[in-house]
Design an enzyme around this catalytic site. Structure first.
Site, PDB file in Angstrom:
ATOM      1  N   HIS A 260     -45.888  46.815  64.239  1.00 25.42           N
ATOM      2  CA  HIS A 260     -45.835  45.508  64.879  1.00 25.42           C
ATOM      3  C   HIS A 260     -44.480  45.242  65.529  1.00 25.42           C
ATOM      4  O   HIS A 260     -44.417  44.541  66.499  1.00 25.42           O
ATOM      5  CB  HIS A 260     -46.154  44.413  63.867  1.00 25.42           C
ATOM      6  CG  HIS A 260     -47.608  44.323  63.573  1.00 25.42           C
ATOM      7  ND1 HIS A 260     -48.476  45.333  63.795  1.00 25.42           N
ATOM      8  CD2 HIS A 260     -48.350  43.322  63.068  1.00 25.42           C
ATOM      9  CE1 HIS A 260     -49.693  44.965  63.443  1.00 25.42           C
ATOM     10  NE2 HIS A 260     -49.643  43.740  62.988  1.00 25.42           N
ATOM     11  N   ARG A 283     -44.088  54.535  61.429  1.00 24.58           N
ATOM     12  CA  ARG A 283     -42.825  54.681  60.683  1.00 24.58           C
ATOM     13  C   ARG A 283     -43.099  54.850  59.201  1.00 24.58           C
ATOM     14  O   ARG A 283     -42.421  55.587  58.500  1.00 24.58           O
ATOM     15  CB  ARG A 283     -41.925  53.471  60.924  1.00 24.58           C
ATOM     16  CG  ARG A 283     -41.269  53.479  62.291  1.00 24.58           C
ATOM     17  CD  ARG A 283     -40.407  52.249  62.487  1.00 24.58           C
ATOM     18  NE  ARG A 283     -41.208  51.063  62.631  1.00 24.58           N
ATOM     19  CZ  ARG A 283     -41.030  49.954  61.929  1.00 24.58           C
ATOM     20  NH1 ARG A 283     -40.098  49.898  61.008  1.00 24.58           N
ATOM     21  NH2 ARG A 283     -41.790  48.900  62.138  1.00 24.58           N
TER      22      ARG A 283
END
Length: 513
Positions: A260, A283
């Site tokens: 996000h 990630r």
């Protein structure tokens, strides 16, 4: 038939409110300005956060409501409304169960930035075939549920698409309807309560009455990940009626590469004002970030605002690599085959083969030659990182306080590289609500009667910075609460007493954008 509940906005908060209101026995009119339901919720890619879920237990993840509450408050610099955060956390398990009971498979979990334990639930990626992004999967399932209501009980639900709501109307102390424009014609839609689930104002950049211009003018030059419908209409309509706003200067940026808080730079159109959101799960599954000098500059699993600041400080615009960054500060996101397998090949291939955000290099030396990054610097960066992965490092945390290292990056193995840059992603500020999702009247110092709100149109839940997965959670939790609260309203006796009497002060108000 009793007066309906009017829900403005057909994203996750609106659909959650619709289902709860219908199950509470209310008639519902759902209004959206677009051609189809879904909003920004359909684009969500990281998941929905929750604690003490069955999936966590199955995966051996130890979590608690206190940990989740602490992480959320800490991420928001304790500017959050603790009452709302308590509701968010305490209702999180039920929110996930609500989605699962409506056909959403949330059987996988990611560790995302700012969370102390893995708790961001998402749809497991298939080993082959087409992946289903979590936002799209959730919206599809709830749309199916809504359609089932229509089939089983016709007349209880009316959906108005391509219909723009331009103002709220009231009767005495109650907000009871909206003014709409559809097909070029204006009319009033009447009901017993209104729920605003219209989203944020990240795309509201025009100077006339622009909320971005008013509250975050320093961020107008940045790209956004939002659709053009994120205009802040709900905030503006309620504000015109005297609604209280909170946290309006809190605008979240996307800075990393795969979640996000990150935005891809498209090699085919580096200067595009609207960027594609990169899942934070990238990630979480192992992606690392380096600058054009070949150096890591931060904790890839740190807070969104932290990583944004690190990219803006440590990364320069890139000119030639993969089309460049069009003058924007950019980081290189590195991924490899092990991380891709963990993330899910179909999902990764969407970014790599279909969108072509990633470029493959045979090894670190090939990346060095293509980018001009000094190989000695790049190899030192990757070797130092790998030492933490395999346990050779003297400490458990690196210089950026990172303690989780999902995959190593062997120098002789292929690397996948994408460019990412900060982009406006989410607006934490909005309408002030209470634990029942009622909107506060600034001048009366108490909530309106009959006006509710849920999702990004509201403020107070996230404080200064939002954690990954808390947006979808907020939509489900407060959308359901708003739907239940609105369904219970019954002012028929009060309203009947107005018949034949002259309007009193405050009666039959009409406020428009």
């Amino acid at each position: 038939m009793a007066d309906p509940v009017i829900i403005v906005g057909g994203g996750l908060a609106g659909l959650s409110a619709t289902i709860e209101a219908l199950e509470g026995g209310a008639k519902v009119i759902l209004i959206d300005s677009e051609k189809s339901l879904g909003g920004n919720s359909a684009k969500a890619s990281s998941g929905i956060s929750a604690c003490n879920t069955e999936t966590q237990r199955k995966l051996g993840i130890e979590d608690s409501r206190d940990k989740f509450f602490g992480d959320t408050m800490s991420a928001g610099d304790r500017e959050n409304d603790p009452v709302l955060v308590n509701v968010l956390v305490d209702e999180s398990t039920d929110a996930v169960e609500f989605l699962e009971n409506n056909g959403v498979d949330l059987g996988d979990i990611n560790l995302c930035g700012g969370h102390s334990v893995p708790r961001t639930h998402w749809i497991p990626s298939p080993k082959e075939g087409k992946p289903k992004p979590v936002g799209f999967g959730i919206i599809s399932a709830l749309k199916d549920k809504v359609n089932q209501f229509n089939a089983s009980d016709p007349g209880k639900l009316e959906i108005l698409l391509e219909t723009k709501v331009v103002g709220l109307t009231s009767w005495n102390e109650y907000i009871t309807g909206v003014n709409v424009i559809t097909g070029g014609k204006k009319r009033e839609v009447e009901g017993k309560a209104v729920i605003l689930t219209t989203g944020g104002f990240s795309a509201d950049v025009k100077e006339d009455h622009s909320l971005m211009q008013e509250f975050a003018p320093d961020k107008l030059s940045l790209p956004t990940t939002n659709g053009a419908f994120a205009r802040g209409d709900g905030v503006k309509m309620a504000r015109a009626m005297g609604a209280e706003l909170i946290g309006m200067n809190k605008v979240q940026l996307i800075t990393l590469v795969k979640v996000h808080p990150t935005a891809f730079i498209d090699p085919a159109d580096p200067g595009a004002g609207t960027k594609f959101l990169a899942a934070e799960a990238l990630r979480g599954k192992g992606a690392i970030l380096i600058n054009s000098k070949g150096l890591r500059f931060g904790n890839e699993l740190g807070r969104r605002d932290y990583l944004t600041g690190r990219i803006q400080k440590e990364c320069q615009p890139i000119e030639k690599l993969q089309g460049g960054s069009a003058g924007l500060p950019a980081a290189l996101m590195l991924f490899n085959d092990e991380a891709a397998d963990s993330f899910g090949r179909p999902g990764f291939n969407f970014y790599y083969m279909i969108k072509k955000f990633f470029v493959k290099y045979d090894n670190a030396e090939a990346l060095s030659k293509s980018t001009g990054i000094d190989y000695s610097v790049l190899s030192k960066t990757l070797t130092a990182y790998n030492d933490f992965v395999v346990g050779k490092a003297d400490k458990k945390k690196d210089q950026f306080d990172k303690s989780t290292f999902p995959v190593a990056f062997p120098l002789d193995k292929p690397l996948y590289v994408a460019l990412v840059t900060p982009a406006i992603h989410y607006t934490m500020g909005g309408l002030k609500i209470d634990k029942n999702a009622e909107v506060f009247n600034e001048f009366m110092a108490k909530p309106f009667k009959g006006l509710f709100a849920a999702g990004e149109v509201t403020g107070g839940v996230h404080g200064s910075n939002r954690l990954a997965g808390n947006s979808l959670l907020e939509c489900v939790v407060f959308g359901r609460i708003a739907g239940r609260s609105a369904a219970k309203i019954d002012y028929s006796n009060e309203k009947s007493s107005f018949v034949g009497k002259p309007p009193i002060e405050g009666t039959a108000k009409h406020q428009e954008l």
